[in-house]
Every structure is written in structure tokens, then in C-alpha cells.
Design an enzyme around this catalytic site. Structure first.
Site, short mmCIF file in Angstrom:
data_model
loop_
_atom_site.label_atom_id
_atom_site.label_comp_id
_atom_site.label_asym_id
_atom_site.label_seq_id
_atom_site.Cartn_x
_atom_site.Cartn_y
_atom_site.Cartn_z
N GLU A 278 -9.50 -4.61 5.76
CA GLU A 278 -9.06 -3.48 6.58
C GLU A 278 -9.81 -2.20 6.21
OE1 GLU A 278 -7.01 -3.69 9.14
OE2 GLU A 278 -6.59 -5.82 8.78
N TRP B 288 1.93 19.10 2.08
CA TRP B 288 0.92 19.87 1.35
C TRP B 288 0.87 21.31 1.86
CZ3 TRP B 288 -3.24 18.53 -2.18
CH2 TRP B 288 -3.02 17.30 -2.83
N ALA C 156 5.36 -12.59 -8.82
CA ALA C 156 5.45 -11.65 -7.69
C ALA C 156 4.39 -10.57 -7.80
CB ALA C 156 6.84 -11.02 -7.65
N GLU D 65 0.23 1.55 5.75
CA GLU D 65 -0.97 0.85 6.23
C GLU D 65 -0.90 -0.63 5.88
OE1 GLU D 65 -4.02 0.06 8.37
OE2 GLU D 65 -3.48 2.18 8.19
N PHE E 189 -7.58 0.85 5.52
CA PHE E 189 -6.95 0.85 4.20
C PHE E 189 -7.94 1.31 3.14
CE2 PHE E 189 -5.44 -1.23 0.26
CZ PHE E 189 -4.19 -0.66 0.19
N SER F 222 1.49 -9.56 -5.05
CA SER F 222 1.28 -8.18 -4.61
C SER F 222 -0.19 -7.79 -4.76
CB SER F 222 2.16 -7.21 -5.40
OG SER F 222 3.53 -7.48 -5.18
#
Length: 123
Positions: A30, A114, A15, A71, A33, A19
């Protein structure tokens, strides 16, 4: 359907590999990203440095990490929509816009968290 395969270190490692494959694909394909990763590389250490105590540090680093997670989900939605229906459809456009909106809301949360932590301290 629930899996009947026994779970253990080998499945966890498998797994983990999937990932990492997903992170690599998102980074490779992307641009948003990539930009958010570079932003996180700056913001997360800054949050660890500026936060007073564990709770502030967790808050200052959690939301930038959630932006990355959101995202990833947005990119997954866009990929599935493009695969299912490459031509324009109102619902496909709506799904993509909603995914984009979720990323935007997480970015707003970064700014709000923030600001709430750092503005009173420095101004």
C-alpha cells in the site's frame, strides 16, 4: 465464538507476530500507508518536541498514529472487497470510498489538533 485456548505469553507472542506480518504487508503493498509511515516518522518526534506537557504530547502523537491504524483498516476493507468481488459493484465502490473517507477524517483531525495547540503559541 469465544476461544477456549488458554492465553499467556506464547499466545501474546504469536499475536504480535501476526500484527507484524500485517504491518509488513500493508507497508509492502500500500503506497498510501508507506507515505503515511514516512509522514509519521517526521511528525511524531516533532509532536514530542513541540508539545508542552504530557497531554499536548499525547494529543500531537495520537492522531498521526490513528491515521496509520485507520489506513490499516481501510487497506483491509479494500483487500476483502477485491477478494470477494473483483469486478466493479456499486456497494464495493461505496465500501472503499467510506474506508478512504475515514482516513481523510483522521488526517483532518491531525491538522485540527496541531493547529489548535500550536497556532496560539506561535502566532
Amino acid at each position: 465464538m469465544a476461544s477456549t485456548v488458554p492465553r499467556g505469553p506464547r499466545q501474546i507472542y504469536t499475536a504480535f507476530g501476526w500484527s507484524m506480518k500485517g504491518l509488513k504487508a500493508c507497508f509492502q503493498y500500500e503506497a498510501s500507508f508507506r507515505l503515511e509511515v514516512f509522514n509519521a516518522i517526521v511528525v511524531i518526534p516533532l509532536g514530542l518536541w513541540l508539545g508542552n506537557g504530557g497531554v499536548e504530547k499525547i494529543i500531537l502523537i495520537t492522531f498521526p498514529m490513528l491515521v496509520l491504524a485507520m489506513e490499516l483498516l481501510n487497506s483491509a476493507i479494500e483487500a476483502v472487497v477485491d477478494k470477494v468481488s473483483p469486478e466493479f459493484h456499486e456497494l464495493a465502490g461505496r465500501a472503499k470510498d467510506m474506508g478512504s473517507a475515514s482516513v481523510f477524517l483522521m488526517m483532518v483531525m491531525v491538522v485540527v489538533s496541531w493547529a489548535l495547540i500550536l497556532i496560539p503559541r506561535y502566532f
